[in-house]
Design an enzyme around this catalytic site. Structure first.
Site, PDB file in Angstrom:
ATOM      1  CG  PHE A   1      -1.596   1.189   1.635  1.00  0.00           C
ATOM      2  CD1 PHE A   1      -2.345   1.931   0.726  1.00  0.00           C
ATOM      3  CD2 PHE A   1      -1.551   1.627   2.966  1.00  0.00           C
ATOM      4  CE1 PHE A   1      -3.012   3.090   1.124  1.00  0.00           C
ATOM      5  CE2 PHE A   1      -2.217   2.764   3.376  1.00  0.00           C
ATOM      6  CZ  PHE A   1      -2.944   3.510   2.446  1.00  0.00           C
ATOM      7  CB  ILE A   2       3.382   2.627   2.387  1.00  0.00           C
ATOM      8  CG1 ILE A   2       2.425   2.551   3.583  1.00  0.00           C
ATOM      9  CG2 ILE A   2       4.245   3.894   2.464  1.00  0.00           C
ATOM     10  CD1 ILE A   2       3.112   2.429   4.934  1.00  0.00           C
TER      11      ILE A   2
ATOM     12  CE1 TYR B   1       0.402  -7.683  12.841  1.00  0.00           C
ATOM     13  CE2 TYR B   1      -0.425  -6.385  14.672  1.00  0.00           C
ATOM     14  CZ  TYR B   1       0.024  -6.467  13.368  1.00  0.00           C
ATOM     15  OH  TYR B   1       0.105  -5.336  12.601  1.00  0.00           O
TER      16      TYR B   1
ATOM     17  CE1 TYR C   1       4.264  -5.241  11.838  1.00  0.00           C
ATOM     18  CE2 TYR C   1       2.822  -3.817  13.112  1.00  0.00           C
ATOM     19  CZ  TYR C   1       3.603  -4.037  11.998  1.00  0.00           C
ATOM     20  OH  TYR C   1       3.711  -3.054  11.053  1.00  0.00           O
TER      21      TYR C   1
ATOM     22  NE  ARG D   1      -4.135  -2.921   7.699  1.00  0.00           N
ATOM     23  CZ  ARG D   1      -3.285  -2.132   7.045  1.00  0.00           C
ATOM     24  NH1 ARG D   1      -2.510  -1.326   7.720  1.00  0.00           N
ATOM     25  NH2 ARG D   1      -3.208  -2.172   5.735  1.00  0.00           N
TER      26      ARG D   1
ATOM     27  CB  VAL E   1     -13.354  -5.703  18.233  1.00  0.00           C
ATOM     28  CG1 VAL E   1     -12.553  -6.476  19.270  1.00  0.00           C
ATOM     29  CG2 VAL E   1     -13.371  -6.437  16.901  1.00  0.00           C
TER      30      VAL E   1
ATOM     31  NE  ARG F   1      -2.110   1.975  17.427  1.00  0.00           N
ATOM     32  CZ  ARG F   1      -2.497   1.144  16.475  1.00  0.00           C
ATOM     33  NH1 ARG F   1      -2.988   1.605  15.333  1.00  0.00           N
ATOM     34  NH2 ARG F   1      -2.391  -0.145  16.637  1.00  0.00           N
TER      35      ARG F   1
HETATM   36  C1  UGA Z   1      -2.841  -1.927  12.652  1.00  0.00           C
HETATM   37  C2  UGA Z   1      -1.375  -2.339  12.674  1.00  0.00           C
HETATM   38  O1  UGA Z   1      -1.126  -3.318  13.586  1.00  0.00           O
HETATM   39  C3  UGA Z   1      -0.467  -1.158  12.937  1.00  0.00           C
HETATM   40  O2  UGA Z   1       0.860  -1.551  12.859  1.00  0.00           O
HETATM   41  C4  UGA Z   1      -0.675  -0.120  11.929  1.00  0.00           C
HETATM   42  O3  UGA Z   1       0.083   1.021  12.258  1.00  0.00           O
HETATM   43  C5  UGA Z   1      -2.121   0.228  11.870  1.00  0.00           C
HETATM   44  O4  UGA Z   1      -2.972  -0.914  11.717  1.00  0.00           O
HETATM   45  C6  UGA Z   1      -2.312   1.101  10.690  1.00  0.00           C
HETATM   46  O5  UGA Z   1      -3.145   0.832   9.823  1.00  0.00           O
HETATM   47  O6  UGA Z   1      -1.583   2.071  10.632  1.00  0.00           O
HETATM   48  P1  UGA Z   1      -4.853  -1.353  14.307  1.00  0.00           P
HETATM   49  O7  UGA Z   1      -5.190   0.099  14.169  1.00  0.00           O
HETATM   50  O8  UGA Z   1      -5.112  -1.928  15.649  1.00  0.00           O
HETATM   51  O9  UGA Z   1      -3.307  -1.561  13.942  1.00  0.00           O
HETATM   52  O10 UGA Z   1      -5.633  -2.210  13.214  1.00  0.00           O
HETATM   53  P2  UGA Z   1      -7.136  -2.397  12.771  1.00  0.00           P
HETATM   54  O11 UGA Z   1      -7.270  -3.825  12.378  1.00  0.00           O
HETATM   55  O12 UGA Z   1      -7.466  -1.413  11.722  1.00  0.00           O
HETATM   56  O13 UGA Z   1      -8.027  -2.207  14.076  1.00  0.00           O
HETATM   57  C7  UGA Z   1      -8.414  -0.960  14.574  1.00  0.00           C
HETATM   58  C8  UGA Z   1      -9.450  -1.151  15.656  1.00  0.00           C
HETATM   59  O14 UGA Z   1     -10.679  -1.591  15.073  1.00  0.00           O
HETATM   60  C9  UGA Z   1      -9.141  -2.177  16.747  1.00  0.00           C
HETATM   61  O15 UGA Z   1      -9.636  -1.679  17.966  1.00  0.00           O
HETATM   62  C10 UGA Z   1      -9.961  -3.399  16.345  1.00  0.00           C
HETATM   63  O16 UGA Z   1     -10.284  -4.224  17.437  1.00  0.00           O
HETATM   64  C11 UGA Z   1     -11.188  -2.740  15.761  1.00  0.00           C
HETATM   65  N1  UGA Z   1     -11.961  -3.516  14.755  1.00  0.00           N
HETATM   66  C12 UGA Z   1     -11.354  -4.064  13.686  1.00  0.00           C
HETATM   67  C13 UGA Z   1     -13.350  -3.617  14.908  1.00  0.00           C
HETATM   68  O17 UGA Z   1     -13.945  -3.132  15.896  1.00  0.00           O
HETATM   69  N2  UGA Z   1     -14.068  -4.272  13.951  1.00  0.00           N
HETATM   70  C14 UGA Z   1     -13.508  -4.824  12.864  1.00  0.00           C
HETATM   71  O18 UGA Z   1     -14.244  -5.394  12.013  1.00  0.00           O
HETATM   72  C15 UGA Z   1     -12.105  -4.721  12.717  1.00  0.00           C
END
Ligand code: UGA
Length: 361
Positions: free
Chosen positions: A11-12, A85, A163, A211, A229, A318
């Site tokens: 992506f980046i 992870y 990770y 994600r 979640v 964050r």
């Molecule tokens: C991820 C990566 O681990 C990081 O390294 C990275 O910097 C970051 O994405 C990024 O995109 O920059 P995170 O933000 O936790 O970290 O990833 P997501 O899977 O996008 O989750 C974000 C939040 O949404 C979490 O709280 C997760 O539990 C929640 N989530 C995710 C939901 O509530 N429902 C979903 O269907 C998916």
């Protein structure tokens, strides 16, 4: 400028190539396993591509020749999806630490500038998350500062942190090589870059749990509930990929400002809870499709155990302090969250509109 770009097809990397190649005056030596996001650049004479993993001894020999000639080495290699992870921990650790360490050593040996993409996950959880709710009223207990904030992770059996831990170790190795061997470095800690091509859509161009943007987008495309979640109370700040690329270009333009620094690249003005993100995404999708029923698209709550399986633990918040990027690079992100979502979701809508269940019934 000669650039070695490891993980150039992600992506980046794909957005960086979009920006750098038209500038001229660059020669990019790119490595990746998958070129589907960069197809339009494959014939560009300024791009020399190698479709291989960076970890074989043959690849390392080839990379060393490129590093010797390079002005800068950009490391974008990672498996950066939280669903992996705790389910593929060894591959996650290899990709972010053991496969990368030989590259760090090559840069140290040849004293080449290494720009390495790390993660905001290195902070783990905030101090405030261990305190009663009142902890979040004190900025000093949750705001992240690159050179001051402690890195706090949960117990080993919570493999969510594989990770973060691997990336942290890579950061420490880079810093040690800088101190002991004079290797110039820049560490980038991205905070939720959003934009076209950021993730796969399960059942269409990948499988598993991507994600959050792609999870919610899939729910909208497939007319299934968006899942929060643990109630969606975690917070994220979201930055446009285009402004993230601006920051990387500024780093390349101003080595005297960007070398030997760790930078947050994130947008503190675009903070939301995940529940707010779901709400905003259904409003945005109603606008994109012209179908107001998306405003009431179902949202349900689920447990982390059910959604991610055993060993998941969340980063609570964050909130980046970005004053270093502001002062040293002159970078200050401006694109609002509604605009970032509109662009990103329009891309997915265009790409997958034909398989929209709502539209086809
Ligand atoms: C991820 C990566 O681990 C990081 O390294 C990275 O910097 C970051 O994405 C990024 O995109 O920059 P995170 O933000 O936790 O970290 O990833 P997501 O899977 O996008 O989750 C974000 C939040 O949404 C979490 O709280 C997760 O539990 C929640 N989530 C995710 C939901 O509530 N429902 C979903 O269907 C998916």
């Amino acid at each position: 400028m000669r650039i070695v770009m490891l993980g150039c097809g992600g992506f980046i990397g794909s957005h960086l190539l979009d920006r750098l190649l038209p500038l001229g005056g660059v020669e990019i030596h790119g490595w990746d396993l998958d070129f589907s996001k960069i197809e339009k650049h494959l014939a560009n004479p300024s791009l020399n591509l190698r479709q291989d993993s960076v970890s074989s001894s043959y690849a390392l020999q080839e990379i060393e020749k490129e590093v010797e000639q390079a002005d800068v080495v950009l490391n974008l290699v990672a498996i950066c999806n939280p669903a992996d992870y705790n389910t593929r921990p060894l591959e996650v650790i290899d990709a972010s630490l053991f496969d990368i360490y030989p590259i760090v050593e090559l840069c140290a040996k040849h004293k080449k500038w290494l720009i390495s993409f790390s993660t905001s996950e290195v902070y783990g959880r905030t101090v405030a998350s261990y305190l009663p709710q009142a902890g979040y009223q004190d900025l000093s207990l949750y705001e992240l500062n690159e050179d001051e904030t402690p890195l706090i992770m949960g117990p080993v059996h919570n493999q969510r942190w594989t990770y973060a831990c691997a990336k942290q170790m890579t950061e420490r190795l880079i810093y040690a090589h800088h101190k002991e061997n004079g290797m110039p470095f820049t560490i980038v800690r991205p905070l939720n870059f959003f934009g076209p091509r950021m993730d796969y859509i399960p059942g269409r161009d990948g499988d598993g749990v991507p994600r959050v943007l792609a999870c919610f987008m899939t729910a909208l495309l497939d007319n299934k509930p968006m899942q929060l979640v643990d109630g969606g109370q975690a917070r994220r700040t979201i930055v446009s990929i285009h402004e993230a690329v601006d920051a990387i270009c500024l780093m390349l333009e101003k080595p005297e400002k960007s070398q030997n620094q760790i930078f947050h690249i994130g947008n503190p003005y675009n903070e939301v809870t995940v529940a707010e993100l779901a709400e905003l995404m259904r409003q945005t999708y109603a606008k994109i499709t012209g179908d107001s029923s998306f405003k009431d698209h179902p949202i349900i709550s689920t447990s982390a155990q059910e959604f991610y399986g055993e060993g998941y633990e969340d980063c609570d918040r964050r909130m980046p302090n970005i004053s270093k990027a502001k002062h040293l690079l002159g970078w200050d992100p401006k694109i609002s969250l509604p605009d970032v979502l509109f662009e990103t979701m329009s891309y997915y809508h265009e790409k997958y509109a034909k398989s929209l269940s709502k539209a086809s019934c």
